[in-house]
Write a protein that holds these residues in place. Sequence first.
Motif, PDB file in Angstrom:
ATOM      1  N   PHE A   1      -6.298  -9.758  -0.243  1.00 27.22           N
ATOM      2  CA  PHE A   1      -5.155 -10.292  -0.991  1.00 27.22           C
ATOM      3  C   PHE A   1      -4.920  -9.586  -2.319  1.00 27.22           C
ATOM      4  N   LEU A   2      -5.884  -8.781  -2.749  1.00 22.28           N
ATOM      5  CA  LEU A   2      -5.753  -8.060  -4.018  1.00 22.28           C
ATOM      6  C   LEU A   2      -5.321  -6.622  -3.767  1.00 22.28           C
ATOM      7  N   LYS A   3      -4.425  -6.140  -4.591  1.00 20.86           N
ATOM      8  CA  LYS A   3      -4.028  -4.747  -4.500  1.00 20.86           C
ATOM      9  C   LYS A   3      -5.215  -3.874  -4.916  1.00 20.86           C
ATOM     10  N   GLU A   4      -5.238  -2.657  -4.401  1.00 19.34           N
ATOM     11  CA  GLU A   4      -6.347  -1.751  -4.693  1.00 19.34           C
ATOM     12  C   GLU A   4      -6.452  -1.458  -6.186  1.00 19.34           C
ATOM     13  N   ARG A   5      -5.340  -1.442  -6.872  1.00 18.82           N
ATOM     14  CA  ARG A   5      -5.336  -1.190  -8.314  1.00 18.82           C
ATOM     15  C   ARG A   5      -6.105  -2.289  -9.043  1.00 18.82           C
ATOM     16  N   TYR A   6      -5.894  -3.548  -8.635  1.00 15.97           N
ATOM     17  CA  TYR A   6      -6.597  -4.663  -9.265  1.00 15.97           C
ATOM     18  C   TYR A   6      -8.086  -4.650  -8.919  1.00 15.97           C
ATOM     19  N   GLN A   7      -8.407  -4.291  -7.690  1.00 12.79           N
ATOM     20  CA  GLN A   7      -9.810  -4.192  -7.295  1.00 12.79           C
ATOM     21  C   GLN A   7     -10.534  -3.157  -8.143  1.00 12.79           C
ATOM     22  N   ASP A   8      -9.896  -2.020  -8.349  1.00  7.73           N
ATOM     23  CA  ASP A   8     -10.486  -0.954  -9.162  1.00  7.73           C
ATOM     24  C   ASP A   8     -10.698  -1.416 -10.602  1.00  7.73           C
ATOM     25  N   THR A   9      -9.715  -2.122 -11.141  1.00  8.32           N
ATOM     26  CA  THR A   9      -9.831  -2.626 -12.511  1.00  8.32           C
ATOM     27  C   THR A   9     -10.962  -3.636 -12.636  1.00  8.32           C
ATOM     28  N   ILE A  10     -11.087  -4.520 -11.666  1.00  6.44           N
ATOM     29  CA  ILE A  10     -12.159  -5.525 -11.701  1.00  6.44           C
ATOM     30  C   ILE A  10     -13.523  -4.860 -11.624  1.00  6.44           C
ATOM     31  N   ILE A  11     -13.674  -3.860 -10.769  1.00  5.81           N
ATOM     32  CA  ILE A  11     -14.955  -3.169 -10.640  1.00  5.81           C
ATOM     33  C   ILE A  11     -15.308  -2.439 -11.938  1.00  5.81           C
ATOM     34  N   LYS A  12     -14.319  -1.780 -12.557  1.00  5.08           N
ATOM     35  CA  LYS A  12     -14.583  -1.078 -13.821  1.00  5.08           C
ATOM     36  C   LYS A  12     -14.944  -2.062 -14.933  1.00  5.08           C
ATOM     37  N   ALA A  13     -14.231  -3.184 -15.010  1.00  2.00           N
ATOM     38  CA  ALA A  13     -14.522  -4.184 -16.041  1.00  2.00           C
ATOM     39  C   ALA A  13     -15.907  -4.784 -15.842  1.00  2.00           C
ATOM     40  N   THR A  14     -16.285  -5.031 -14.607  1.00  2.00           N
ATOM     41  CA  THR A  14     -17.610  -5.572 -14.318  1.00  2.00           C
ATOM     42  C   THR A  14     -18.698  -4.573 -14.705  1.00  2.00           C
ATOM     43  N   GLY A  15     -18.497  -3.313 -14.364  1.00  2.00           N
ATOM     44  CA  GLY A  15     -19.462  -2.279 -14.725  1.00  2.00           C
ATOM     45  C   GLY A  15     -19.617  -2.132 -16.228  1.00  2.00           C
ATOM     46  N   PHE A  16     -18.496  -2.151 -16.936  1.00  2.00           N
ATOM     47  CA  PHE A  16     -18.540  -2.052 -18.400  1.00  2.00           C
ATOM     48  C   PHE A  16     -19.286  -3.237 -19.004  1.00  2.00           C
ATOM     49  N   SER A  17     -19.020  -4.432 -18.499  1.00  2.00           N
ATOM     50  CA  SER A  17     -19.680  -5.609 -19.060  1.00  2.00           C
ATOM     51  C   SER A  17     -21.178  -5.595 -18.782  1.00  2.00           C
ATOM     52  N   VAL A  18     -21.597  -5.098 -17.625  1.00  3.04           N
ATOM     53  CA  VAL A  18     -23.022  -5.012 -17.323  1.00  3.04           C
ATOM     54  C   VAL A  18     -23.711  -4.029 -18.271  1.00  3.04           C
ATOM     55  N   VAL A  19     -23.085  -2.884 -18.503  1.00  2.00           N
ATOM     56  CA  VAL A  19     -23.657  -1.900 -19.430  1.00  2.00           C
ATOM     57  C   VAL A  19     -23.722  -2.480 -20.842  1.00  2.00           C
ATOM     58  N   PHE A  20     -22.657  -3.150 -21.267  1.00  3.49           N
ATOM     59  CA  PHE A  20     -22.621  -3.733 -22.604  1.00  3.49           C
ATOM     60  C   PHE A  20     -23.694  -4.810 -22.767  1.00  3.49           C
ATOM     61  N   LEU A  21     -23.809  -5.709 -21.798  1.00  7.83           N
ATOM     62  CA  LEU A  21     -24.819  -6.766 -21.892  1.00  7.83           C
ATOM     63  C   LEU A  21     -26.234  -6.187 -21.858  1.00  7.83           C
ATOM     64  N   GLY A  22     -26.446  -5.138 -21.076  1.00 10.39           N
ATOM     65  CA  GLY A  22     -27.761  -4.494 -21.059  1.00 10.39           C
ATOM     66  C   GLY A  22     -28.105  -3.872 -22.395  1.00 10.39           C
ATOM     67  N   ALA A  23     -27.123  -3.214 -23.015  1.00 10.81           N
ATOM     68  CA  ALA A  23     -27.360  -2.603 -24.327  1.00 10.81           C
ATOM     69  C   ALA A  23     -27.626  -3.661 -25.386  1.00 10.81           C
ATOM     70  N   VAL A  24     -26.862  -4.728 -25.359  1.00 11.64           N
ATOM     71  CA  VAL A  24     -27.065  -5.806 -26.333  1.00 11.64           C
ATOM     72  C   VAL A  24     -28.430  -6.451 -26.154  1.00 11.64           C
ATOM     73  N   GLY A  25     -28.823  -6.680 -24.904  1.00 12.68           N
ATOM     74  CA  GLY A  25     -30.140  -7.267 -24.648  1.00 12.68           C
ATOM     75  C   GLY A  25     -31.270  -6.377 -25.118  1.00 12.68           C
ATOM     76  N   THR A  26     -31.126  -5.086 -24.903  1.00 11.57           N
ATOM     77  CA  THR A  26     -32.154  -4.139 -25.337  1.00 11.57           C
ATOM     78  C   THR A  26     -32.217  -4.060 -26.853  1.00 11.57           C
ATOM     79  N   LEU A  27     -31.058  -3.924 -27.482  1.00 10.42           N
ATOM     80  CA  LEU A  27     -31.038  -3.806 -28.943  1.00 10.42           C
ATOM     81  C   LEU A  27     -31.509  -5.083 -29.634  1.00 10.42           C
ATOM     82  N   SER A  28     -31.276  -6.231 -29.013  1.00 10.98           N
ATOM     83  CA  SER A  28     -31.723  -7.481 -29.641  1.00 10.98           C
ATOM     84  C   SER A  28     -33.239  -7.555 -29.683  1.00 10.98           C
ATOM     85  N   LYS A  29     -33.915  -6.869 -28.763  1.00 10.79           N
ATOM     86  CA  LYS A  29     -35.380  -6.846 -28.777  1.00 10.79           C
ATOM     87  C   LYS A  29     -35.906  -5.783 -29.740  1.00 10.79           C
ATOM     88  N   ILE A  30     -35.137  -4.724 -29.948  1.00 14.02           N
ATOM     89  CA  ILE A  30     -35.590  -3.622 -30.797  1.00 14.02           C
ATOM     90  C   ILE A  30     -35.244  -3.882 -32.263  1.00 14.02           C
TER      91      ILE A  30
END
Length: 76
Positions: free
Chosen positions: A23-52
Amino acid sequence: MGTIINALAIVIGGVLGILFKRFLKERYQDTIIKATGFSVVFLGAVGTLSKILTVRPDGTLNTGGSSDGDFMNRNL
């Protein structure tokens, strides 16, 4: 309890993704995947830096090393 809820959310999200993918256009699927990837990288960096990087009670930044700066020398 949090692990069980997280696992269930992942399973439910995966099932919903499989069912509603058509039901989703390919453009929206691509955007969701990129946003999810960015948020995972951001949360990983924040989690790491909060310990350091921590802030001492006097307001100075603690980087996890010793105060005399020989942290790297001791670990080499």
